[in-house]
Scaffold this motif. Structure first.
Motif, short mmCIF file in Angstrom:
data_model
loop_
_atom_site.label_atom_id
_atom_site.label_comp_id
_atom_site.label_asym_id
_atom_site.label_seq_id
_atom_site.Cartn_x
_atom_site.Cartn_y
_atom_site.Cartn_z
N CYS A 197 -26.85 -10.64 -7.74
CA CYS A 197 -26.60 -12.04 -8.06
C CYS A 197 -25.16 -12.23 -8.52
O CYS A 197 -24.85 -12.21 -9.72
N ILE A 198 -24.27 -12.37 -7.56
CA ILE A 198 -22.86 -12.65 -7.82
C ILE A 198 -22.35 -13.42 -6.61
O ILE A 198 -22.83 -13.21 -5.49
N LYS A 199 -21.43 -14.36 -6.84
CA LYS A 199 -20.87 -15.13 -5.74
C LYS A 199 -20.03 -14.21 -4.87
O LYS A 199 -19.07 -13.61 -5.35
N PRO A 200 -20.36 -14.06 -3.58
CA PRO A 200 -19.57 -13.20 -2.70
C PRO A 200 -18.14 -13.69 -2.58
O PRO A 200 -17.88 -14.89 -2.48
N LEU A 201 -17.20 -12.77 -2.62
CA LEU A 201 -15.78 -13.09 -2.51
C LEU A 201 -15.38 -13.04 -1.05
O LEU A 201 -15.73 -12.09 -0.33
N SER A 202 -14.64 -14.04 -0.60
CA SER A 202 -14.20 -14.05 0.79
C SER A 202 -13.01 -13.13 0.97
O SER A 202 -12.27 -12.83 0.02
N VAL A 203 -12.80 -12.70 2.18
CA VAL A 203 -11.66 -11.84 2.49
C VAL A 203 -10.36 -12.59 2.22
O VAL A 203 -9.35 -11.99 1.85
N ASN A 204 -10.37 -13.91 2.38
CA ASN A 204 -9.18 -14.71 2.10
C ASN A 204 -8.78 -14.64 0.63
O ASN A 204 -7.60 -14.68 0.30
N GLU A 205 -9.76 -14.55 -0.25
CA GLU A 205 -9.50 -14.46 -1.69
C GLU A 205 -9.21 -13.03 -2.14
O GLU A 205 -8.72 -12.81 -3.23
N ASP A 239 -18.54 -14.74 8.04
CA ASP A 239 -17.99 -13.39 8.07
C ASP A 239 -17.00 -13.08 6.96
O ASP A 239 -16.63 -11.92 6.76
N ASN A 240 -16.56 -14.07 6.20
CA ASN A 240 -15.54 -13.82 5.17
C ASN A 240 -15.94 -12.84 4.07
O ASN A 240 -15.12 -12.06 3.63
N PRO A 241 -17.17 -12.85 3.57
CA PRO A 241 -17.48 -11.93 2.47
C PRO A 241 -17.83 -10.51 2.91
O PRO A 241 -18.02 -9.63 2.08
N ILE A 242 -17.87 -10.24 4.21
CA ILE A 242 -18.33 -8.93 4.67
C ILE A 242 -17.42 -7.80 4.20
O ILE A 242 -17.87 -6.85 3.56
N LYS A 243 -16.13 -7.85 4.52
CA LYS A 243 -15.22 -6.73 4.25
C LYS A 243 -15.12 -6.39 2.77
O LYS A 243 -15.29 -5.21 2.40
N PRO A 244 -14.86 -7.35 1.88
CA PRO A 244 -14.78 -6.97 0.46
C PRO A 244 -16.09 -6.38 -0.07
O PRO A 244 -16.09 -5.37 -0.78
N THR A 245 -17.21 -6.99 0.32
CA THR A 245 -18.51 -6.52 -0.17
C THR A 245 -18.83 -5.13 0.39
O THR A 245 -19.26 -4.24 -0.33
N LYS A 285 -2.39 -5.85 2.55
CA LYS A 285 -3.48 -5.06 1.97
C LYS A 285 -3.37 -4.92 0.45
O LYS A 285 -3.74 -3.92 -0.10
N PHE A 286 -2.84 -5.93 -0.21
CA PHE A 286 -2.75 -5.87 -1.66
C PHE A 286 -3.89 -6.66 -2.27
O PHE A 286 -4.06 -7.85 -1.99
N LYS A 287 -4.68 -5.99 -3.11
CA LYS A 287 -5.82 -6.65 -3.74
C LYS A 287 -5.33 -7.69 -4.74
O LYS A 287 -4.45 -7.43 -5.53
N THR A 288 -5.97 -8.85 -4.68
CA THR A 288 -5.65 -9.91 -5.63
C THR A 288 -6.30 -9.59 -6.98
O THR A 288 -7.26 -8.80 -7.05
N PRO A 289 -5.81 -10.20 -8.06
CA PRO A 289 -6.50 -10.03 -9.35
C PRO A 289 -7.97 -10.47 -9.28
O PRO A 289 -8.83 -9.86 -9.90
N LYS A 290 -8.25 -11.50 -8.49
CA LYS A 290 -9.63 -11.98 -8.34
C LYS A 290 -10.50 -10.90 -7.68
O LYS A 290 -11.64 -10.68 -8.07
N TYR A 291 -9.95 -10.22 -6.67
CA TYR A 291 -10.69 -9.14 -6.01
C TYR A 291 -10.94 -7.98 -6.98
O TYR A 291 -12.04 -7.43 -7.02
#
Length: 108
Positions: free
Chosen positions: A5-13, A63-69, A19-25
């Motif tokens: 139970c967490i809001k999936p993060l999109s690859v855009n975020e 498809d946006n939340p696939i890669k980070p998750t 390839k630099f991870k954002t603070p949100k990621y």
């Protein structure tokens, strides 16, 4: 399927530039790693992964939340994602505040 139970993060975020991870990621990764079960039983590779994303915005791409998750799941369980040869994704519309993702890993 395992439900988190967490809001999936999109690859855009998730990434700045190439390839630099954002603070949100980084925050999402830390929180999600804590929410995932400490152990799961993995079948032999190659793997098939099934995702279900509960998203509150109808504007969210499926498809946006696939890669980070997927990257976080692989990190948690020591999976090399090149061993994932098949996947299935389902997007479900949910109320704001009820976002989640579910996943299941089987042999392909």
């Amino acid at each position: 399927m395992i439900k988190i139970c967490i809001k999936p993060l999109s690859v855009n975020e998730a990434f700045q530039g190439r390839k630099f991870k954002t603070p949100k990621y980084k925050a999402y990764e830390k929180h999600t790693l804590l929410l995932l079960p400490s152990k799961i039983t993995l079948p032999p590779p190659p793997y098939r992964i099934d995702f279900e994303f509960g998203l509150s915005s109808s504007l969210s791409d499926w498809d946006n939340p696939i890669k980070p998750t997927q990257d976080i799941i692989c990190k948690k369980y020591g999976i090399n994602d090149k061993l994932i040869s098949e996947g299935n994704v389902k997007k479900i519309k949910v109320k704001k505040g009820e976002e989640y993702f579910r996943f299941k890993i089987d042999s392909a």
